[in-house]
Every structure is written in C-alpha cells, then in structure tokens.
Design a protein around this motif. Sequence first.
Motif, PDB file in Angstrom:
ATOM      1  N   ALA A 179       0.824  -1.218   0.000  1.00 44.26           N
ATOM      2  CA  ALA A 179       0.000   0.000   0.000  1.00 44.26           C
ATOM      3  C   ALA A 179       0.856   1.265   0.000  1.00 44.26           C
ATOM      4  CB  ALA A 179      -0.940  -0.004   1.199  1.00 44.26           C
ATOM      5  N   TYR A 180       1.892   1.302   0.837  1.00 42.59           N
ATOM      6  CA  TYR A 180       2.705   2.511   0.922  1.00 42.59           C
ATOM      7  C   TYR A 180       3.637   2.653  -0.277  1.00 42.59           C
ATOM      8  CZ  TYR A 180       0.863   3.610   5.476  1.00 42.59           C
ATOM      9  OH  TYR A 180       0.015   3.968   6.506  1.00 42.59           O
ATOM     10  N   ALA A 181       4.163   1.550  -0.773  1.00 45.21           N
ATOM     11  CA  ALA A 181       5.010   1.616  -1.961  1.00 45.21           C
ATOM     12  C   ALA A 181       4.191   2.075  -3.161  1.00 45.21           C
ATOM     13  CB  ALA A 181       5.646   0.260  -2.236  1.00 45.21           C
ATOM     14  N   ARG A 182       2.990   1.557  -3.288  1.00 45.36           N
ATOM     15  CA  ARG A 182       2.116   1.956  -4.395  1.00 45.36           C
ATOM     16  C   ARG A 182       1.804   3.454  -4.316  1.00 45.36           C
ATOM     17  NH1 ARG A 182      -3.278   2.368  -5.826  1.00 45.36           N
ATOM     18  NH2 ARG A 182      -3.739   1.574  -7.900  1.00 45.36           N
ATOM     19  N   GLU A 183       1.481   3.924  -3.133  1.00 40.65           N
ATOM     20  CA  GLU A 183       1.192   5.347  -2.939  1.00 40.65           C
ATOM     21  C   GLU A 183       2.396   6.207  -3.340  1.00 40.65           C
ATOM     22  OE1 GLU A 183      -1.680   8.005  -2.267  1.00 40.65           O
ATOM     23  OE2 GLU A 183      -2.021   5.921  -1.702  1.00 40.65           O
ATOM     24  N   ALA A 184       3.586   5.781  -2.935  1.00 46.08           N
ATOM     25  CA  ALA A 184       4.804   6.525  -3.276  1.00 46.08           C
ATOM     26  C   ALA A 184       5.032   6.538  -4.782  1.00 46.08           C
ATOM     27  CB  ALA A 184       6.005   5.921  -2.555  1.00 46.08           C
ATOM     28  N   LEU A 185       4.901   5.388  -5.414  1.00 46.22           N
ATOM     29  CA  LEU A 185       5.099   5.320  -6.864  1.00 46.22           C
ATOM     30  C   LEU A 185       4.075   6.169  -7.602  1.00 46.22           C
ATOM     31  CD1 LEU A 185       5.892   1.518  -7.157  1.00 46.22           C
ATOM     32  CD2 LEU A 185       7.512   3.399  -7.573  1.00 46.22           C
ATOM     33  N   LEU A 186       2.830   6.107  -7.179  1.00 42.91           N
ATOM     34  CA  LEU A 186       1.797   6.928  -7.811  1.00 42.91           C
ATOM     35  C   LEU A 186       2.096   8.416  -7.661  1.00 42.91           C
ATOM     36  CD1 LEU A 186      -1.420   4.941  -6.853  1.00 42.91           C
ATOM     37  CD2 LEU A 186      -0.430   5.214  -9.156  1.00 42.91           C
ATOM     38  N   ALA A 187       2.776   8.776  -6.574  1.00 37.40           N
ATOM     39  CA  ALA A 187       3.153  10.177  -6.344  1.00 37.40           C
ATOM     40  C   ALA A 187       4.450  10.548  -7.078  1.00 37.40           C
ATOM     41  CB  ALA A 187       3.312  10.427  -4.846  1.00 37.40           C
ATOM     42  N   GLY A 188       5.009   9.602  -7.833  1.00 40.74           N
ATOM     43  CA  GLY A 188       6.211   9.895  -8.606  1.00 40.74           C
ATOM     44  C   GLY A 188       7.506   9.752  -7.832  1.00 40.74           C
ATOM     45  N   LYS A 189       7.485   8.980  -6.753  1.00 47.16           N
ATOM     46  CA  LYS A 189       8.683   8.799  -5.926  1.00 47.16           C
ATOM     47  C   LYS A 189       9.308   7.429  -6.190  1.00 47.16           C
ATOM     48  CE  LYS A 189       7.385  12.609  -3.981  1.00 47.16           C
ATOM     49  NZ  LYS A 189       7.880  13.864  -4.511  1.00 47.16           N
ATOM     50  N   ASN A 190      10.625   7.379  -6.226  1.00 48.65           N
ATOM     51  CA  ASN A 190      11.335   6.115  -6.239  1.00 48.65           C
ATOM     52  C   ASN A 190      11.098   5.439  -4.897  1.00 48.65           C
ATOM     53  OD1 ASN A 190      12.864   6.495  -8.803  1.00 48.65           O
ATOM     54  ND2 ASN A 190      13.687   8.228  -7.668  1.00 48.65           N
ATOM     55  N   VAL A 191      11.262   4.108  -4.840  1.00 45.54           N
ATOM     56  CA  VAL A 191      10.963   3.381  -3.611  1.00 45.54           C
ATOM     57  C   VAL A 191      12.076   2.404  -3.248  1.00 45.54           C
ATOM     58  CG1 VAL A 191       9.394   1.701  -2.540  1.00 45.54           C
ATOM     59  CG2 VAL A 191       8.464   3.566  -3.916  1.00 45.54           C
ATOM     60  N   ILE A 192      12.458   2.454  -1.973  1.00 45.14           N
ATOM     61  CA  ILE A 192      13.339   1.452  -1.372  1.00 45.14           C
ATOM     62  C   ILE A 192      12.500   0.728  -0.324  1.00 45.14           C
ATOM     63  CG2 ILE A 192      15.437   1.033  -0.044  1.00 45.14           C
ATOM     64  CD1 ILE A 192      16.440   3.800  -1.110  1.00 45.14           C
ATOM     65  N   ALA A 202       1.709 -11.185  -6.702  1.00 42.23           N
ATOM     66  CA  ALA A 202       0.943 -10.285  -7.567  1.00 42.23           C
ATOM     67  C   ALA A 202       1.150  -8.826  -7.170  1.00 42.23           C
ATOM     68  CB  ALA A 202      -0.542 -10.649  -7.530  1.00 42.23           C
ATOM     69  N   GLN A 203       1.291  -8.560  -5.887  1.00 38.30           N
ATOM     70  CA  GLN A 203       1.540  -7.187  -5.432  1.00 38.30           C
ATOM     71  C   GLN A 203       2.921  -6.713  -5.890  1.00 38.30           C
ATOM     72  OE1 GLN A 203       1.053  -7.874  -1.234  1.00 38.30           O
ATOM     73  NE2 GLN A 203      -1.041  -7.064  -1.252  1.00 38.30           N
ATOM     74  N   THR A 204       3.905  -7.578  -5.748  1.00 36.25           N
ATOM     75  CA  THR A 204       5.257  -7.233  -6.190  1.00 36.25           C
ATOM     76  C   THR A 204       5.259  -6.943  -7.685  1.00 36.25           C
ATOM     77  OG1 THR A 204       6.219  -8.594  -4.450  1.00 36.25           O
ATOM     78  CG2 THR A 204       7.649  -8.043  -6.300  1.00 36.25           C
ATOM     79  N   ARG A 205       4.585  -7.763  -8.450  1.00 33.78           N
ATOM     80  CA  ARG A 205       4.499  -7.580  -9.894  1.00 33.78           C
ATOM     81  C   ARG A 205       3.830  -6.249 -10.236  1.00 33.78           C
ATOM     82  NH1 ARG A 205       7.339  -9.194 -13.970  1.00 33.78           N
ATOM     83  NH2 ARG A 205       6.134  -9.324 -15.851  1.00 33.78           N
ATOM     84  N   GLU A 206       2.747  -5.932  -9.526  1.00 34.17           N
ATOM     85  CA  GLU A 206       2.047  -4.670  -9.776  1.00 34.17           C
ATOM     86  C   GLU A 206       2.959  -3.475  -9.493  1.00 34.17           C
ATOM     87  OE1 GLU A 206      -1.753  -2.062  -8.159  1.00 34.17           O
ATOM     88  OE2 GLU A 206      -1.852  -4.244  -7.983  1.00 34.17           O
ATOM     89  N   LEU A 207       3.699  -3.523  -8.396  1.00 36.52           N
ATOM     90  CA  LEU A 207       4.624  -2.429  -8.079  1.00 36.52           C
ATOM     91  C   LEU A 207       5.717  -2.310  -9.134  1.00 36.52           C
ATOM     92  CD1 LEU A 207       5.112  -2.783  -4.210  1.00 36.52           C
ATOM     93  CD2 LEU A 207       3.615  -1.195  -5.445  1.00 36.52           C
ATOM     94  N   ALA A 208       6.259  -3.444  -9.562  1.00 35.14           N
ATOM     95  CA  ALA A 208       7.316  -3.426 -10.580  1.00 35.14           C
ATOM     96  C   ALA A 208       6.790  -2.825 -11.881  1.00 35.14           C
ATOM     97  CB  ALA A 208       7.851  -4.831 -10.806  1.00 35.14           C
ATOM     98  N   ASP A 209       5.598  -3.226 -12.282  1.00 39.32           N
ATOM     99  CA  ASP A 209       5.003  -2.673 -13.507  1.00 39.32           C
ATOM    100  C   ASP A 209       4.744  -1.181 -13.370  1.00 39.32           C
ATOM    101  OD1 ASP A 209       5.072  -5.208 -14.638  1.00 39.32           O
ATOM    102  OD2 ASP A 209       2.934  -5.614 -14.280  1.00 39.32           O
ATOM    103  N   LEU A 210       4.263  -0.762 -12.226  1.00 45.53           N
ATOM    104  CA  LEU A 210       3.991   0.655 -11.985  1.00 45.53           C
ATOM    105  C   LEU A 210       5.282   1.471 -12.031  1.00 45.53           C
ATOM    106  CD1 LEU A 210       1.972   2.887 -11.256  1.00 45.53           C
ATOM    107  CD2 LEU A 210       2.170   2.182  -8.871  1.00 45.53           C
ATOM    108  N   ALA A 211       6.315   0.981 -11.351  1.00 49.11           N
ATOM    109  CA  ALA A 211       7.606   1.680 -11.354  1.00 49.11           C
ATOM    110  C   ALA A 211       8.165   1.769 -12.767  1.00 49.11           C
ATOM    111  CB  ALA A 211       8.593   0.969 -10.431  1.00 49.11           C
ATOM    112  N   ARG A 212       8.139   0.674 -13.484  1.00 48.17           N
ATOM    113  CA  ARG A 212       8.660   0.646 -14.849  1.00 48.17           C
ATOM    114  C   ARG A 212       7.900   1.638 -15.724  1.00 48.17           C
ATOM    115  NH1 ARG A 212       7.810  -4.271 -15.587  1.00 48.17           N
ATOM    116  NH2 ARG A 212       9.742  -5.008 -14.674  1.00 48.17           N
TER     117      ARG A 212
END
Length: 120
Positions: A79-92, A102-112
């Motif tokens: 949830a927090y990583a997705r929020e950060a990515l949607l806000a245009g922030k890189n994530v560690i 599936a969540q990891t895949r969604e985050l990877a696709d969003l970041a990419r």
Amino acid sequence: MKVAMLGTGAIAPVALAAMNAAVGISVEALWCRQHSRQRGETLARDYGIPRVYTDCRALFREADVDTAYIALVNPVHFAYAREALLAGKNVILEKPFCTRWAQTRELADLARGKGLFLVL
C-alpha cells in the motif's frame, strides 16, 4: 538523493544512520502514525530530519524528496510503496517486497511505467 523515511520501528535508526553516513543522501522528511509522533520527532531531532508528517499523502505532495524508504511492517509494504510510486517517488523497500507475488508484480510494472526505481 532526497529521501523520506516512512516508519519509526527498529530498522529506522539503523537505516537513518547508514543514510546519514552516505555521501549524496539527504533525509528530508519522516512519516509516522499519529500515535508514534513523539518517536518520530525524536528520530527527526537525532538524525537532523527537517520535517515530520503523520499524513503520508501530504508528505508526498509537500516534501522535497525523490525517494521513499519504506521501513514498515511487511503487510503494508504494498500500500505505501504503491502510494509513493503513484506520487512519482522512487521506492526502497525492506524485505520482503510484499506479502504476495501479484503485489510485487504490480509495483514493478507501476515503477517501470513511470520510469522510477523500486529496490530491495
């Protein structure tokens, strides 16, 4: 790199000490839950972090950061990583990335798709 630390748990001081010792990394903001505000203020004072937030969206909107370091319990990583990515922030993220593949895949696709990095 201008970083926002999300979380005040046991790993936060370890990560903050490492970032403070690294050249080119500046921790500009810290997010904590309202009931952890005192601990957040203490960490901010101890590590020279200029702003403490209890509203994550406000942090992403207002703070001058390009990266979110998510040091929270595993079930909320997604949830927090997705929020950060949607806000245009890189994530560690701390390990594991997420509790479900599936969540990891969604985050990877969003970041990419946004040209951002997502690292462990």
